[in-house]
Design an enzyme around this catalytic site. Structure first.
Site, PDB file in Angstrom:
ATOM      1  N   GLU A  46       0.654  -1.218   0.032  1.00 48.08           N
ATOM      2  CA  GLU A  46      -0.044   0.043  -0.087  1.00 48.08           C
ATOM      3  C   GLU A  46       0.939   0.922  -0.124  1.00 48.08           C
ATOM      4  OE1 GLU A  46      -1.957  -2.874   2.701  1.00 48.08           O
ATOM      5  OE2 GLU A  46      -0.277  -2.661   1.831  1.00 48.08           O
ATOM      6  N   ALA A 148      11.713 -35.680  -8.764  1.00 44.49           N
ATOM      7  CA  ALA A 148      12.001 -35.822 -10.226  1.00 44.49           C
ATOM      8  C   ALA A 148      12.437 -37.247 -10.380  1.00 44.49           C
ATOM      9  CB  ALA A 148      13.350 -34.973 -10.665  1.00 44.49           C
ATOM     10  N   ARG A 178      12.202 -23.007  -6.706  1.00 45.00           N
ATOM     11  CA  ARG A 178      13.261 -22.565  -5.626  1.00 45.00           C
ATOM     12  C   ARG A 178      13.174 -21.005  -5.562  1.00 45.00           C
ATOM     13  NH1 ARG A 178      18.902 -25.600  -6.944  1.00 45.00           N
ATOM     14  NH2 ARG A 178      18.485 -27.766  -6.959  1.00 45.00           N
ATOM     15  N   LEU A 198      22.465 -25.613  -4.712  1.00 43.48           N
ATOM     16  CA  LEU A 198      20.842 -25.291  -4.319  1.00 43.48           C
ATOM     17  C   LEU A 198      20.671 -24.036  -4.572  1.00 43.48           C
ATOM     18  CD1 LEU A 198      20.254 -27.232  -0.727  1.00 43.48           C
ATOM     19  CD2 LEU A 198      19.610 -27.879  -3.116  1.00 43.48           C
ATOM     20  N   GLU A 291      13.775 -31.007  -1.622  1.00 43.46           N
ATOM     21  CA  GLU A 291      14.414 -31.836  -2.788  1.00 43.46           C
ATOM     22  C   GLU A 291      15.222 -32.782  -2.098  1.00 43.46           C
ATOM     23  OE1 GLU A 291      16.472 -29.350  -5.629  1.00 43.46           O
ATOM     24  OE2 GLU A 291      14.416 -28.082  -5.970  1.00 43.46           O
TER      25      GLU A 291
END
Length: 359
Positions: A46, A148, A178, A198, A291
């Site tokens: 705002e 995965a 990520r 990472l 992960e």
């Protein structure tokens, strides 16, 4: 309001410990100001939108995705700024779950003579800030487990080879997960075996890398891994049951790593996950990405700490001797199984991305 919700997503992963709020100011059917919560949570949306609007905020309608604050923190309340600017109406998507604010901001605006409409696209606004809502209502972060794997749900061969099961396009997509997370978690086994950095490695996105967290109950992870090379720019936290004054912890601290002591879990396998996630919430972490391998995945599911499951499925088969995406979760009958709702399916370079929400 839809525009305010759309722009609010830009702050995901950047505004911790505050929510990512979107604000749009309209005067005579023209957008005169817009804002998203700034990095680190301040200034609020705002304030940014009002600064952009200037004098054109007077008599305007303000669309904001979360109830404006009415309490003094590090900055003055947004309600005060809206009142001082002379806005005519404030349209709010949803109440703030923070007990310091909830309902009080709405009352303050109405008592000042400003028309307030509440509940416009509420569901959509809550979904954007689901991490903030879970943090405030349940003292836990909203947690996404990313996997995965192959068609037959294997994350690696029997020898542990996993680079790369999925395509580059699918991996790039995962880096956006990520970027929109406050923290990313791996186990000590993943840290040692994969030696990941990472970070968010998409072009120009390194600054969006989340806090990197290793669950290392017995301090197996050496301090010379890739993840420790840029601690000054991208923080690393280690949760362990080994006392902080132990040599390996002190060496990590000297590198700039944050060491957090927790208890072991009831099985003696690793850290107490509920304690870890409660600590994350207490440290303002709202959105967590996990992960990891099958053991941590199953442990998180056993503790009911997963909110969303994102599966990257490659068009290949590894076979029964490969490493499973999820190990045992002690299901002896179908009534005990964990159930999910399919949210969406996407395709990237012949890889399928399935997103599920825990029921």
């Amino acid at each position: 309001m839809q525009h305010a919700i759309n722009i609010s997503t830009r702050g995901l992963g950047l505004t911790c410990p505050n929510p990512s709020v979107g604000c749009v100011i309209v005067n005579k059917n023209i957008i005169v100001g817009r804002g998203v919560t700034a990095k680190g949570g301040r200034p609020h949306a705002e304030t940014i939108a009002l600064e952009m609007a200037g004098n054109k905020a007077k008599g305007s309608t303000v669309y904001v995705t979360l109830e404006p604050c009415n309490h003094f923190g590090e900055t003055a309340p947004c309600c005060d700024a809206l009142i001082s600017a002379g806005v005519r109406e404030v349209v709010v998507a949803t109440l703030d779950p923070d007990k310091r604010v909830s309902g009080k901001g709405i009352s303050r605006l109405r008592n000042s003579g400003i028309k307030v409409s509440l509940g416009v696209l509420e569901k959509e606004a809550i979904e954007v800030n689901e991490g903030y809502f879970k943090n405030k209502l349940h003292n836990l972060p909203f947690t996404t487990l990313k996997i995965a794997n192959s068609i037959d749900s294997k994350i690696a061969t029997r020898t542990g080879e996993s680079k790369w099961i999925t395509s580059k396009a699918a991996r790039d997509h995962s880096h956006m997960l990520r970027a929109r997370s406050d923290a990313i978690i791996i186990s000590s086994t993943t840290a040692i075996n994969d030696n990941p950095s990472l970070t968010c490695r998409l072009p120009g996105m390194i600054k969006y890398s989340p806090i990197r967290i290793i669950l290392d109950a017995f301090r197996r992870v050496p301090n010379n891994l890739e993840i420790f090379k840029n601690v000054s720019n991208i923080p690393v936290w280690i949760f362990t049951s080994i006392p902080i004054n132990e040599k390996i912890n002190q060496e990590s601290i000297d590198l700039g790593v944050k060491i957090i002591n927790v208890n072991n879990d009831r099985f003696g396998y690793g850290v107490n996950l509920k304690q870890v996630f409660s600590s994350l919430s207490g440290n303002g972490i709202m959105r967590v990405l996990v992960e990891s391998g099958g053991n941590l995945s199953s442990a998180l599911m056993n503790e009911k700490l997963i909110d969303r499951l994102v599966i990257y499925r490659a068009p290949s088969v590894i076979g029964g001797d490969g490493m499973s995406a999820i190990e045992s979760i002690n299901v002896s009958s179908l009534s005990d199984r964990l159930q999910f709702k399919l949210i969406r399916i996407e395709e990237f370079d012949e890889n399928i991305i399935e997103t599920y929400k825990v029921l």
